[in-house]
Design a protein around this motif. Structure first.
Motif, PDB file in Angstrom:
ATOM      1  N   SER A  62     -46.167  31.853  92.104  1.00 41.33           N
ATOM      2  CA  SER A  62     -47.501  31.843  92.691  1.00 41.33           C
ATOM      3  C   SER A  62     -47.460  32.405  94.101  1.00 41.33           C
ATOM      4  O   SER A  62     -46.389  32.499  94.724  1.00 41.33           O
ATOM      5  N   TYR A  63     -48.618  32.752  94.630  1.00 36.17           N
ATOM      6  CA  TYR A  63     -48.676  33.259  96.001  1.00 36.17           C
ATOM      7  C   TYR A  63     -48.252  32.186  97.004  1.00 36.17           C
ATOM      8  O   TYR A  63     -47.673  32.497  98.048  1.00 36.17           O
ATOM      9  N   GLU A 105     -46.597  41.156  97.729  1.00 33.27           N
ATOM     10  CA  GLU A 105     -46.943  40.786  96.360  1.00 33.27           C
ATOM     11  C   GLU A 105     -48.442  40.943  96.105  1.00 33.27           C
ATOM     12  O   GLU A 105     -48.856  41.411  95.033  1.00 33.27           O
ATOM     13  N   TYR A 106     -49.250  40.560  97.087  1.00 29.75           N
ATOM     14  CA  TYR A 106     -50.705  40.654  96.917  1.00 29.75           C
ATOM     15  C   TYR A 106     -51.172  42.103  96.828  1.00 29.75           C
ATOM     16  O   TYR A 106     -51.947  42.471  95.938  1.00 29.75           O
ATOM     17  N   SER A 153     -38.676  31.028  96.419  1.00 27.99           N
ATOM     18  CA  SER A 153     -40.024  31.218  95.862  1.00 27.99           C
ATOM     19  C   SER A 153     -40.119  30.601  94.474  1.00 27.99           C
ATOM     20  O   SER A 153     -41.178  30.083  94.085  1.00 27.99           O
ATOM     21  N   TRP A 162     -45.816  37.592 101.033  1.00 30.32           N
ATOM     22  CA  TRP A 162     -47.132  37.352 100.439  1.00 30.32           C
ATOM     23  C   TRP A 162     -47.949  38.643 100.416  1.00 30.32           C
ATOM     24  O   TRP A 162     -48.576  38.975  99.403  1.00 30.32           O
ATOM     25  N   ARG A 193     -46.867  42.706  88.911  1.00 25.49           N
ATOM     26  CA  ARG A 193     -45.996  41.591  89.283  1.00 25.49           C
ATOM     27  C   ARG A 193     -45.285  41.022  88.058  1.00 25.49           C
ATOM     28  O   ARG A 193     -44.188  40.467  88.178  1.00 25.49           O
TER      29      ARG A 193
END
Length: 302
Positions: free
Chosen positions: A105-106, A188-189, A91, A185, A199
């Motif tokens: 970043s996503y 984290e979102y 990542s 994803w 985050r």
């Protein structure tokens, strides 16, 4: 004599232990539901999860719900350490221009998850193959065979070689690569939505960890579930399937498209419990092992 203190003094050592705690928590909390899911996927005559549960408890006893757990439990520490480490590295590699103080970043999170899922399949395929075959054994069959995970693995290697123990590798990669991208994803979102800024600060509470981890597991399982059904049938050891496409075609022809979603409810319930436990145990373990609170993306990135 000095190995363990030196090992635990490194971030890699503490991350390894934290990953182990997360994996063990996930296996123990969700294994009975996993056994029910595998049996639902195996046969159209198996019935609902509650029907299978009642039958297993009455005929095979409560221990049948944990049959085959030794194989994934034995490998879970290394597997989870590998997953979190590879994910952190990948990542970050997609966002190499970002400073370490900033979270990836996503897009980097999703791509890192895809790479992680593909790579972990090399370890996961033989473990799941053995687990599935033990979970599908009835009591009488197991008594006659007298085999546990080690005995079964030796038998497969002796009779079929590495090709036999890695049966289902392709479908496992196809299942896990996109599923892990969505998995990380979503985590984290959701954690950022539930606790804005976490985050970067790593200050989310236990509820956020449990909910974000649970929803991440649900999302990834719903996305990959038809592939998981095909994988179970390919790895069960019999069924006369000549590859992924043939298994898909025969299963749909014999039982309709509903077969691809059989056991989804059980899988979703298990996914929420297991992945909430994994992320919560992992994050809490890191906070206990590190002297000061450090964001998880920085910790695993070292």
């Amino acid at each position: 004599m000095d190995f363990w203190p030196e090992f635990m003094a490194t971030s890699w050592g503490r991350e390894f232990v934290a990953g182990g705690f997360g994996g063990v928590a996930g296996i123990i909390s969700g294994y009975p539901l996993d056994t029910l899911r595998i049996r639902q996927q195996h046969s159209s005559n198996s019935g609902s999860a509650f029907t299978i549960l009642r039958r297993m408890l009455a005929v095979e006893g409560p221990s049948s719900l944990y049959r085959g757990m030794a194989a994934p439990l034995a490998s879970v520490t290394f597997q989870n350490a590998m997953v979190f480490q590879i994910y952190a590295i990948l990542s970050r590699s997609f966002d190499s221009s970002l400073p370490l103080e900033e979270p990836p970043s996503y897009t980097g999170v999703a791509l890192g998850g895809v790479g992680t899922g593909a790579m972990q399949s090399l370890l996961l395929t033989p473990v799941e193959l053995i687990k599935i075959r033990l979970q599908l054994q009835q009591h009488t069959t197991r008594t006659n065979s007298g085999g546990g995970p080690v005995s079964l693995a030796k038998t497969i290697l002796r009779t079929q070689g590495l090709r036999g123990i890695y049966k289902g590798l392709t479908i496992t990669v196809l299942r896990d690569a996109p599923a892990h991208g969505l998995y990380f994803w979503t985590y984290e979102y959701v954690r950022e939505r539930l606790h804005p800024g976490c985050r970067k600060t790593g200050e989310e509470n236990l509820t956020t960890m449990l909910v974000a981890g649970g929803l991440a597991g649900v999302a990834s399982w719903v996305a990959c579930y038809p592939l998981d059904v095909v994988k179970t049938r390919l790895q069960q050891g019999h069924g006369g399937y000549d590859g992924i496409a043939d298994c898909f075609r025969k299963s749909v022809k014999q039982e309709g498209y509903r077969v691809l979603w059989r056991g989804l409810g059980t899988a979703v319930a298990r996914a929420f419990v297991v992945n909430g436990a994994i992320f919560a145990a992992y994050e809490v373990a890191l906070r206990c092992l590190f002297s000061q609170l450090t964001p998880a993306y920085v910790v695993t990135g070292k």
